[in-house]
Design a protein around this motif. Structure first.
Motif, PDB file in Angstrom:
ATOM      1  N   ILE A 150       0.877  -1.185   0.000  1.00  0.00           N
ATOM      2  CA  ILE A 150       0.000   0.000   0.000  1.00  0.00           C
ATOM      3  C   ILE A 150       0.903   1.221   0.000  1.00  0.00           C
ATOM      4  O   ILE A 150       1.618   1.463   0.980  1.00  0.00           O
ATOM      5  N   PRO A 151       0.921   2.021  -1.080  1.00  0.00           N
ATOM      6  CA  PRO A 151       1.816   3.178  -1.140  1.00  0.00           C
ATOM      7  C   PRO A 151       1.424   4.258  -0.149  1.00  0.00           C
ATOM      8  O   PRO A 151       0.258   4.395   0.226  1.00  0.00           O
ATOM      9  N   THR A 152       2.415   5.009   0.295  1.00  0.00           N
ATOM     10  CA  THR A 152       2.162   6.132   1.203  1.00  0.00           C
ATOM     11  C   THR A 152       1.337   7.191   0.480  1.00  0.00           C
ATOM     12  O   THR A 152       1.686   7.599  -0.635  1.00  0.00           O
ATOM     13  N   PRO A 153       0.226   7.655   1.069  1.00  0.00           N
ATOM     14  CA  PRO A 153      -0.611   8.670   0.404  1.00  0.00           C
ATOM     15  C   PRO A 153       0.173   9.945   0.120  1.00  0.00           C
ATOM     16  O   PRO A 153       1.032  10.357   0.904  1.00  0.00           O
ATOM     17  N   SER A 154      -0.101  10.544  -1.014  1.00  0.00           N
ATOM     18  CA  SER A 154       0.553  11.793  -1.387  1.00  0.00           C
ATOM     19  C   SER A 154      -0.022  12.955  -0.598  1.00  0.00           C
ATOM     20  O   SER A 154      -1.240  13.011  -0.332  1.00  0.00           O
ATOM     21  N   SER A 155       0.829  13.889  -0.225  1.00  0.00           N
ATOM     22  CA  SER A 155       0.381  15.067   0.531  1.00  0.00           C
ATOM     23  C   SER A 155      -0.475  15.990  -0.320  1.00  0.00           C
ATOM     24  O   SER A 155      -1.216  16.829   0.205  1.00  0.00           O
ATOM     25  N   ILE A 156      -0.391  15.858  -1.664  1.00  0.00           N
ATOM     26  CA  ILE A 156      -1.178  16.721  -2.549  1.00  0.00           C
ATOM     27  C   ILE A 156      -2.328  15.951  -3.199  1.00  0.00           C
ATOM     28  O   ILE A 156      -2.961  16.429  -4.133  1.00  0.00           O
ATOM     29  N   GLY A 157      -2.599  14.740  -2.687  1.00  0.00           N
ATOM     30  CA  GLY A 157      -3.720  13.960  -3.187  1.00  0.00           C
ATOM     31  C   GLY A 157      -3.460  13.239  -4.493  1.00  0.00           C
ATOM     32  O   GLY A 157      -4.390  12.781  -5.157  1.00  0.00           O
ATOM     33  N   GLU A 158      -2.195  13.099  -4.898  1.00  0.00           N
ATOM     34  CA  GLU A 158      -1.862  12.419  -6.145  1.00  0.00           C
ATOM     35  C   GLU A 158      -2.115  10.921  -6.032  1.00  0.00           C
ATOM     36  O   GLU A 158      -1.896  10.317  -4.985  1.00  0.00           O
ATOM     37  N   ASP A 159      -2.621  10.342  -7.113  1.00  0.00           N
ATOM     38  CA  ASP A 159      -2.843   8.893  -7.155  1.00  0.00           C
ATOM     39  C   ASP A 159      -1.485   8.192  -7.226  1.00  0.00           C
ATOM     40  O   ASP A 159      -0.750   8.340  -8.201  1.00  0.00           O
ATOM     41  N   MET A 160      -1.175   7.400  -6.189  1.00  0.00           N
ATOM     42  CA  MET A 160       0.134   6.758  -6.087  1.00  0.00           C
ATOM     43  C   MET A 160       0.097   5.293  -6.543  1.00  0.00           C
ATOM     44  O   MET A 160       1.032   4.535  -6.284  1.00  0.00           O
ATOM     45  N   THR A 161      -0.975   4.908  -7.229  1.00  0.00           N
ATOM     46  CA  THR A 161      -1.080   3.520  -7.673  1.00  0.00           C
ATOM     47  C   THR A 161       0.076   3.128  -8.583  1.00  0.00           C
ATOM     48  O   THR A 161       0.489   1.955  -8.616  1.00  0.00           O
ATOM     49  N   TRP A 162       0.623   4.088  -9.314  1.00  0.00           N
ATOM     50  CA  TRP A 162       1.719   3.788 -10.242  1.00  0.00           C
ATOM     51  C   TRP A 162       2.922   3.175  -9.536  1.00  0.00           C
ATOM     52  O   TRP A 162       3.682   2.397 -10.129  1.00  0.00           O
TER      53      TRP A 162
END
Length: 228
Positions: A150-162
């Motif tokens: 599970i990737p760390t959530p981005s602080s700017i709300g970017e989708d980190m699924t990549w």
């Protein structure tokens, strides 16, 4: 204190064998980033076709590849992951009927790796349309990776699924199994351990005699005190 110094051969053997037995019992419980599959080297019919896949054989037993993972099992297709050719026809491997294929990857990549082996006729139906056919022990392996992180959530709300689709560096090793159970690369370790055990057995009588000699003065002193 005196009783502990009076060591018999059985006691010394227990000191070594008990920890070793516990280690062997706990070893299967250890979780590591390794996936292993054992398979039989059976004969199958196949034409003389070389597929454009990485090949493992007696001279090239190891390969390091980057495999793009999928996110769940619904994304797994024959085109997912990678395919390998396992060439087992070398005469020097003719005495081995069972082999192991091992995949290892860094702990920094949380994922599960799945390995399946196939006979030539199960890889592609067009293989059997090419004549003539020849008996071969060649196998093919399909390897796919499922990302479980599970990737760390981005602080700017970017989708980190990549991040979960970044290629995983995987090391693949093909080995014959001695007596159908022991990987060939483990033989030097077993030889070393066998030599250590043999040496321990040889020096055990001397060690027991030495420790018994040390305890004699203590035993004599204890007997005198009891007589007094």
């Amino acid at each position: 204190m005196i009783g502990t110094l009076n060591l018999c051969p059985r006691s010394l053997l227990s000191l070594v064998s008990v920890p070793l037995l516990l280690l062997l019992l706990l070893a299967p419980c250890a979780q590591g980033n390794t996936e292993i599959i054992n398979f039989m080297a059976t004969l199958a019919e196949s034409p003389d076709i070389v597929l454009p896949w990485t090949q493992l054989n007696i001279t090239n037993r190891e390969a390091s590849l980057n495999i793009t993972p999928v996110l769940n099992s619904t994304e797994v297709w024959p085109q997912s992951g990678i395919w390998l050719t396992l060439d087992l026809d070398d005469p020097n491997w003719s005495s081995y009927n069972k082999f192991t294929l091992r995949a290892s990857w860094p702990a920094s990549h949380p994922c599960d790796i799945y390995i399946r082996t196939f006979d030539p006729q199960h890889v592609a139906s067009q293989l059997l349309r090419n004549r003539p056919l020849h008996p071969t022990r060649r196998k093919y392996a399909h390897i796919h990776v499922i990302n479980t992180g599970i990737p760390t959530p981005s602080s700017i709300g970017e989708d980190m699924t990549w991040l979960r689709r970044e290629p995983v560096p995987v090391t693949l090793i093909l080995e014959p199994l001695l007596l159908g159970v022991v990987p060939q690369s483990v033989v030097p370790v077993i030889t070393l351990l066998s030599g250590a055990v043999a040496m321990m057995i040889m020096i055990m009588p001397t060690a027991v005699g030495y420790y018994n000699t040390i305890t004699i003065p203590f035993k004599q002193g204890l007997l005198r005190r009891k007589q007094e």
